[in-house]
Design a protein around this motif. Structure first.
Motif, PDB file in Angstrom:
ATOM      1  N   ILE A  29     -18.200   4.415 -12.435  1.00  0.00           N
ATOM      2  CA  ILE A  29     -17.266   4.726 -13.525  1.00  0.00           C
ATOM      3  C   ILE A  29     -17.278   6.218 -13.812  1.00  0.00           C
ATOM      4  CG2 ILE A  29     -16.846   4.425 -15.998  1.00  0.00           C
ATOM      5  CD1 ILE A  29     -17.935   1.490 -15.569  1.00  0.00           C
ATOM      6  N   LEU A  30     -18.467   6.806 -13.898  1.00  0.00           N
ATOM      7  CA  LEU A  30     -18.571   8.250 -14.146  1.00  0.00           C
ATOM      8  C   LEU A  30     -17.947   9.061 -13.016  1.00  0.00           C
ATOM      9  CD1 LEU A  30     -22.098   8.808 -15.703  1.00  0.00           C
ATOM     10  CD2 LEU A  30     -19.878   9.219 -16.748  1.00  0.00           C
ATOM     11  N   SER A  31     -18.162   8.628 -11.787  1.00  0.00           N
ATOM     12  CA  SER A  31     -17.578   9.346 -10.650  1.00  0.00           C
ATOM     13  C   SER A  31     -16.061   9.407 -10.770  1.00  0.00           C
ATOM     14  CB  SER A  31     -17.950   8.657  -9.333  1.00  0.00           C
ATOM     15  OG  SER A  31     -19.329   8.778  -9.085  1.00  0.00           O
ATOM     16  N   HIS A  32     -15.488   8.317 -11.210  1.00  0.00           N
ATOM     17  CA  HIS A  32     -14.027   8.279 -11.338  1.00  0.00           C
ATOM     18  C   HIS A  32     -13.543   9.051 -12.562  1.00  0.00           C
ATOM     19  CE1 HIS A  32      -9.930   6.931 -11.282  1.00  0.00           C
ATOM     20  NE2 HIS A  32     -10.062   6.357 -12.464  1.00  0.00           N
ATOM     21  N   VAL A  33     -14.132   8.772 -13.697  1.00  0.00           N
ATOM     22  CA  VAL A  33     -13.640   9.346 -14.952  1.00  0.00           C
ATOM     23  C   VAL A  33     -13.971  10.830 -15.072  1.00  0.00           C
ATOM     24  CG1 VAL A  33     -13.853   9.222 -17.473  1.00  0.00           C
ATOM     25  CG2 VAL A  33     -13.712   7.130 -16.132  1.00  0.00           C
ATOM     26  N   ARG A  34     -15.207  11.180 -14.821  1.00  0.00           N
ATOM     27  CA  ARG A  34     -15.644  12.567 -15.018  1.00  0.00           C
ATOM     28  C   ARG A  34     -15.317  13.456 -13.821  1.00  0.00           C
ATOM     29  NH1 ARG A  34     -21.819  13.107 -15.032  1.00  0.00           N
ATOM     30  NH2 ARG A  34     -21.333  12.846 -12.859  1.00  0.00           N
ATOM     31  N   ASP A  35     -15.622  12.951 -12.619  1.00  0.00           N
ATOM     32  CA  ASP A  35     -15.516  13.795 -11.424  1.00  0.00           C
ATOM     33  C   ASP A  35     -14.215  13.611 -10.648  1.00  0.00           C
ATOM     34  OD1 ASP A  35     -18.115  14.560 -12.064  1.00  0.00           O
ATOM     35  OD2 ASP A  35     -18.992  13.033 -10.752  1.00  0.00           O
ATOM     36  N   GLN A  56     -18.975  -6.931 -12.439  1.00  0.00           N
ATOM     37  CA  GLN A  56     -17.574  -6.742 -12.791  1.00  0.00           C
ATOM     38  C   GLN A  56     -17.424  -5.650 -13.839  1.00  0.00           C
ATOM     39  OE1 GLN A  56     -15.964 -10.340 -14.485  1.00  0.00           O
ATOM     40  NE2 GLN A  56     -17.914 -10.869 -15.387  1.00  0.00           N
ATOM     41  N   LEU A  57     -16.216  -5.138 -13.926  1.00  0.00           N
ATOM     42  CA  LEU A  57     -15.869  -4.162 -14.949  1.00  0.00           C
ATOM     43  C   LEU A  57     -15.510  -4.901 -16.231  1.00  0.00           C
ATOM     44  CD1 LEU A  57     -13.550  -1.851 -12.845  1.00  0.00           C
ATOM     45  CD2 LEU A  57     -15.821  -1.270 -13.702  1.00  0.00           C
ATOM     46  N   ASP A  58     -15.662  -4.235 -17.347  1.00  0.00           N
ATOM     47  CA  ASP A  58     -15.235  -4.797 -18.618  1.00  0.00           C
ATOM     48  C   ASP A  58     -13.726  -4.616 -18.716  1.00  0.00           C
ATOM     49  OD1 ASP A  58     -14.589  -5.396 -21.247  1.00  0.00           O
ATOM     50  OD2 ASP A  58     -16.348  -4.383 -22.078  1.00  0.00           O
ATOM     51  N   PRO A  59     -12.956  -5.705 -18.684  1.00  0.00           N
ATOM     52  CA  PRO A  59     -11.488  -5.579 -18.682  1.00  0.00           C
ATOM     53  C   PRO A  59     -10.927  -5.000 -19.985  1.00  0.00           C
ATOM     54  CG  PRO A  59     -12.141  -7.873 -18.884  1.00  0.00           C
ATOM     55  CD  PRO A  59     -13.396  -7.083 -18.630  1.00  0.00           C
ATOM     56  N   LEU A  60     -11.700  -5.017 -21.040  1.00  0.00           N
ATOM     57  CA  LEU A  60     -11.211  -4.485 -22.313  1.00  0.00           C
ATOM     58  C   LEU A  60     -11.209  -2.962 -22.361  1.00  0.00           C
ATOM     59  CD1 LEU A  60     -12.889  -6.981 -24.787  1.00  0.00           C
ATOM     60  CD2 LEU A  60     -10.538  -6.992 -23.943  1.00  0.00           C
ATOM     61  N   LEU A  69      -9.757   0.701  -8.038  1.00  0.00           N
ATOM     62  CA  LEU A  69     -10.875   1.136  -7.213  1.00  0.00           C
ATOM     63  C   LEU A  69     -11.899   0.022  -7.046  1.00  0.00           C
ATOM     64  CD1 LEU A  69     -11.401   4.751  -8.590  1.00  0.00           C
ATOM     65  CD2 LEU A  69     -10.243   4.047  -6.493  1.00  0.00           C
ATOM     66  N   PHE A  70     -12.143  -0.707  -8.118  1.00  0.00           N
ATOM     67  CA  PHE A  70     -13.095  -1.819  -8.046  1.00  0.00           C
ATOM     68  C   PHE A  70     -12.593  -2.894  -7.078  1.00  0.00           C
ATOM     69  CE2 PHE A  70     -15.136  -5.717  -9.624  1.00  0.00           C
ATOM     70  CZ  PHE A  70     -16.457  -5.327  -9.500  1.00  0.00           C
ATOM     71  N   GLU A  71     -11.318  -3.172  -7.106  1.00  0.00           N
ATOM     72  CA  GLU A  71     -10.756  -4.159  -6.173  1.00  0.00           C
ATOM     73  C   GLU A  71     -10.834  -3.678  -4.734  1.00  0.00           C
ATOM     74  OE1 GLU A  71     -10.101  -7.332  -6.732  1.00  0.00           O
ATOM     75  OE2 GLU A  71     -10.835  -6.882  -8.741  1.00  0.00           O
ATOM     76  N   ARG A  72     -10.675  -2.372  -4.519  1.00  0.00           N
ATOM     77  CA  ARG A  72     -10.863  -1.822  -3.166  1.00  0.00           C
ATOM     78  C   ARG A  72     -12.281  -2.062  -2.702  1.00  0.00           C
ATOM     79  NH1 ARG A  72      -8.683   4.165  -3.499  1.00  0.00           N
ATOM     80  NH2 ARG A  72     -10.403   4.455  -2.043  1.00  0.00           N
TER      81      ARG A  72
END
Length: 75
Positions: A29-35, A56-60, A69-72
């Motif tokens: 998550i940090l790699s995607h959001v921050r970087d 799993q990711l929190d869908p909320l 990305l998670f589905e990939r």
């Protein structure tokens, strides 16, 4: 850096648990959001799913771009 240290320790001591999978999820998550590093995020999600296929990711709180990305990683 705390997530990186946790992963190094888990690898060093061969720990593979749902908790370690969550560390990979958080780092992804940090790699995607921050970087803005999609490849690193997919790699971390893939490792999390290898350790815990139920991860799993929190869908909320997950934006569609992160879900993609998670589905990939899942495929």
């Amino acid at each position: 850096s705390a997530l990186d240290r946790a992963i190094v320790l888990a690898e060093r001591f061969s720990v593979a648990s749902p908790s370690v999978a969550q560390v990979y999820m958080q780092r992804g998550i940090l790699s995607h959001v921050r970087d803005k590093d999609e490849e690193a995020a997919v790699n971390d999600f893939t490792e999390a799913l290898r350790i815990d296929p139920r991860a799993q990711l929190d869908p909320l709180v997950s934006p569609p771009s992160l879900e993609e990305l998670f589905e990939r990683a899942r495929s």
